[in-house]
Design a protein around this motif. Structure first.
Motif, PDB file in Angstrom:
ATOM      1  N   ILE A  12       0.838  -1.204   0.000  1.00 17.25           N
ATOM      2  CA  ILE A  12       0.000   0.000   0.000  1.00 17.25           C
ATOM      3  C   ILE A  12       0.872   1.252   0.000  1.00 17.25           C
ATOM      4  O   ILE A  12       0.635   2.194  -0.762  1.00 17.25           O
ATOM      5  N   ARG A  13       1.902   1.276   0.860  1.00 19.77           N
ATOM      6  CA  ARG A  13       2.798   2.436   0.915  1.00 19.77           C
ATOM      7  C   ARG A  13       3.476   2.667  -0.432  1.00 19.77           C
ATOM      8  O   ARG A  13       3.566   3.795  -0.927  1.00 19.77           O
ATOM      9  N   THR A  14       3.985   1.585  -1.025  1.00 19.98           N
ATOM     10  CA  THR A  14       4.704   1.694  -2.295  1.00 19.98           C
ATOM     11  C   THR A  14       3.814   2.237  -3.398  1.00 19.98           C
ATOM     12  O   THR A  14       4.179   3.170  -4.121  1.00 19.98           O
ATOM     13  N   VAL A  15       2.631   1.665  -3.532  1.00 24.37           N
ATOM     14  CA  VAL A  15       1.711   2.087  -4.601  1.00 24.37           C
ATOM     15  C   VAL A  15       1.239   3.513  -4.370  1.00 24.37           C
ATOM     16  O   VAL A  15       1.128   4.314  -5.310  1.00 24.37           O
ATOM     17  N   THR A  16       0.976   3.848  -3.124  1.00 19.15           N
ATOM     18  CA  THR A  16       0.531   5.211  -2.807  1.00 19.15           C
ATOM     19  C   THR A  16       1.605   6.221  -3.145  1.00 19.15           C
ATOM     20  O   THR A  16       1.327   7.288  -3.711  1.00 19.15           O
ATOM     21  N   ASP A  17       2.854   5.926  -2.805  1.00 18.73           N
ATOM     22  CA  ASP A  17       3.952   6.858  -3.086  1.00 18.73           C
ATOM     23  C   ASP A  17       4.204   7.000  -4.581  1.00 18.73           C
ATOM     24  O   ASP A  17       4.478   8.088  -5.077  1.00 18.73           O
ATOM     25  N   ARG A  18       4.132   5.886  -5.320  1.00 25.92           N
ATOM     26  CA  ARG A  18       4.481   5.906  -6.743  1.00 25.92           C
ATOM     27  C   ARG A  18       3.310   6.295  -7.636  1.00 25.92           C
ATOM     28  O   ARG A  18       3.510   6.769  -8.748  1.00 25.92           O
ATOM     29  N   GLY A  19       2.095   6.058  -7.165  1.00 24.13           N
ATOM     30  CA  GLY A  19       0.923   6.319  -7.992  1.00 24.13           C
ATOM     31  C   GLY A  19       0.548   5.154  -8.879  1.00 24.13           C
ATOM     32  O   GLY A  19      -0.606   5.016  -9.289  1.00 24.13           O
ATOM     33  N   VAL A  41      -2.401  -8.352  -3.817  1.00 25.82           N
ATOM     34  CA  VAL A  41      -3.033  -7.237  -4.533  1.00 25.82           C
ATOM     35  C   VAL A  41      -4.535  -7.463  -4.668  1.00 25.82           C
ATOM     36  O   VAL A  41      -5.343  -6.544  -4.463  1.00 25.82           O
ATOM     37  N   ASN A  42      -4.930  -8.679  -5.024  1.00 24.23           N
ATOM     38  CA  ASN A  42      -6.356  -8.975  -5.165  1.00 24.23           C
ATOM     39  C   ASN A  42      -7.099  -8.754  -3.844  1.00 24.23           C
ATOM     40  O   ASN A  42      -8.206  -8.208  -3.821  1.00 24.23           O
ATOM     41  N   ALA A  43      -6.470  -9.185  -2.751  1.00 21.79           N
ATOM     42  CA  ALA A  43      -7.094  -8.990  -1.440  1.00 21.79           C
ATOM     43  C   ALA A  43      -7.216  -7.500  -1.114  1.00 21.79           C
ATOM     44  O   ALA A  43      -8.256  -7.047  -0.607  1.00 21.79           O
ATOM     45  N   LEU A  44      -6.180  -6.732  -1.421  1.00 22.21           N
ATOM     46  CA  LEU A  44      -6.206  -5.297  -1.135  1.00 22.21           C
ATOM     47  C   LEU A  44      -7.219  -4.566  -2.018  1.00 22.21           C
ATOM     48  O   LEU A  44      -7.849  -3.601  -1.582  1.00 22.21           O
ATOM     49  N   CYS A  45      -7.364  -5.028  -3.251  1.00 21.76           N
ATOM     50  CA  CYS A  45      -8.363  -4.429  -4.137  1.00 21.76           C
ATOM     51  C   CYS A  45      -9.780  -4.729  -3.642  1.00 21.76           C
ATOM     52  O   CYS A  45     -10.669  -3.864  -3.690  1.00 21.76           O
ATOM     53  N   GLU A  46      -9.996  -5.940  -3.154  1.00 20.92           N
ATOM     54  CA  GLU A  46     -11.308  -6.293  -2.618  1.00 20.92           C
ATOM     55  C   GLU A  46     -11.658  -5.449  -1.399  1.00 20.92           C
ATOM     56  O   GLU A  46     -12.831  -5.132  -1.157  1.00 20.92           O
ATOM     57  N   LEU A  47     -10.652  -5.066  -0.639  1.00 21.76           N
ATOM     58  CA  LEU A  47     -10.863  -4.232   0.546  1.00 21.76           C
ATOM     59  C   LEU A  47     -10.941  -2.746   0.208  1.00 21.76           C
ATOM     60  O   LEU A  47     -11.151  -1.912   1.101  1.00 21.76           O
ATOM     61  N   GLY A  48     -10.731  -2.403  -1.074  1.00 20.44           N
ATOM     62  CA  GLY A  48     -10.806  -1.012  -1.489  1.00 20.44           C
ATOM     63  C   GLY A  48      -9.543  -0.209  -1.282  1.00 20.44           C
ATOM     64  O   GLY A  48      -9.534   1.015  -1.456  1.00 20.44           O
ATOM     65  N   GLU A  49      -8.436  -0.898  -0.918  1.00 24.02           N
ATOM     66  CA  GLU A  49      -7.180  -0.189  -0.666  1.00 24.02           C
ATOM     67  C   GLU A  49      -6.439   0.154  -1.954  1.00 24.02           C
ATOM     68  O   GLU A  49      -5.702   1.143  -2.019  1.00 24.02           O
ATOM     69  N   LEU A  50      -6.598  -0.669  -2.986  1.00 25.91           N
ATOM     70  CA  LEU A  50      -5.942  -0.456  -4.277  1.00 25.91           C
ATOM     71  C   LEU A  50      -6.956  -0.694  -5.387  1.00 25.91           C
ATOM     72  O   LEU A  50      -8.054  -1.201  -5.147  1.00 25.91           O
TER      73      LEU A  50
END
Length: 272
Positions: A12-19, A41-50
């Motif tokens: 999450i930190r990496t994607v947020t920083d890089r866009g 990634v799939n789990a984070l997308c399901e949770l709305g984080e990515l």
């Protein structure tokens, strides 16, 4: 309550920083298979984080302010360096008013080497950290606590800051307009920030580069109103010519740097 592994938090930190981050790049960064990264990634997308996009993932669209837990990990390296730079400018024995937000929280962490500080705040996270020091005094505003963020906002808070005159006022902001206007998500947040600004001898605005162009809907002041702006990157071109006599300090990006004594600085400074 959502539970994340340490790797998922780092993703999450990496994607947020890089866009944006490619799956292959994340696999290489974390030294795991692409299949493992895809599961995370799939789990984070399901949770709305990515959000999945072609070839990788990106942060989800922002609507309103983010939850505190997410803001706490966003641009954390930049915020930490800003906090270290601010701490260089606060001598022992200072009185400080600190507002809500994750960057002011990091400032109080960076100030742990300072002695005999007087802290005034409407941020419970700041108050709890500051109260660990036996030689510091901590005074906190009364009123209703905002869930999650642990902030105290409202007319009682504005009256609280009006009762004190402090050496330094330290506050963040939700967003900055192309003409240098300051934005927050509520009138109460603006009122709290303005009360600190009115009652300090020097005002420090602490913000990372993500605040430029960020959408929020309550106007309250301008970059030129503060004594000094602490940021991790230079101001965008349309803004940098319009801050008057306000000092601009770009935090040193060196990782792992120890905090020197107050008054020392490796920052880039300039009047704009």
């Amino acid at each position: 309550m959502k539970q994340y592994s340490e790797r998922q938090l780092e993703i999450i930190r990496t994607v947020t920083d890089r866009g944006f981050s490619a799956i292959d790049a994340l696999s290489e960064q974390f030294n795991v298979s692409t299949q493992t990264i895809r599961r995370d990634v799939n789990a984070l997308c399901e949770l709305g984080e990515l959000r999945r996009v072609w070839g990788g993932v990106e942060p989800p669209p922002v609507s309103g302010n983010l939850l505190y837990a997410k803001r706490k990990i966003m641009n954390v390296t930049a915020k930490r360096q800003i906090a270290i730079e601010v701490a260089r400018h606060i001598p022992d024995g200072s009185s400080i008013a600190l507002s809500i937000g994750t960057t002011p929280e990091m400032v109080i962490e960076a100030l742990q080497e300072r002695a005999n500080l007087k802290v005034f705040t409407n941020n419970l996270n700041v108050a709890m950290q500051a109260s660990e020091r036996h030689d510091w005094s901590v005074t906190i505003a009364g009123g209703s606590v905002r869930p999650g963020d642990k902030d105290i906002l409202g007319s009682e808070v504005e009256a609280f800051f009006d009762r004190f005159e402090v050496d330094f006022g330290i506050f963040g902001v939700a967003g900055v307009t192309p003409d240098g206007g300051l934005l927050d998500f509520s009138e109460a947040e603006v009122g709290s920030r303005r009360a600190i600004l009115k009652n300090c001898r020097k005002s420090f605005l602490v913000m990372d580069h993500s605040k430029f162009g960020r959408v929020a809907h309550v106007r309250g002041g301008h970059l030129s109103d503060v004594s000094c702006i602490f940021c991790d990157e230079p101001l965008p071109h349309p803004i940098k010519g319009g801050i008057g006599q306000t000092d601009l300090i770009i935090a040193n990006q060196a990782k792992g740097e120890e905090m020197p004594e107050a008054g020392q600085s490796n920052s880039q400074r300039g009047k704009r």
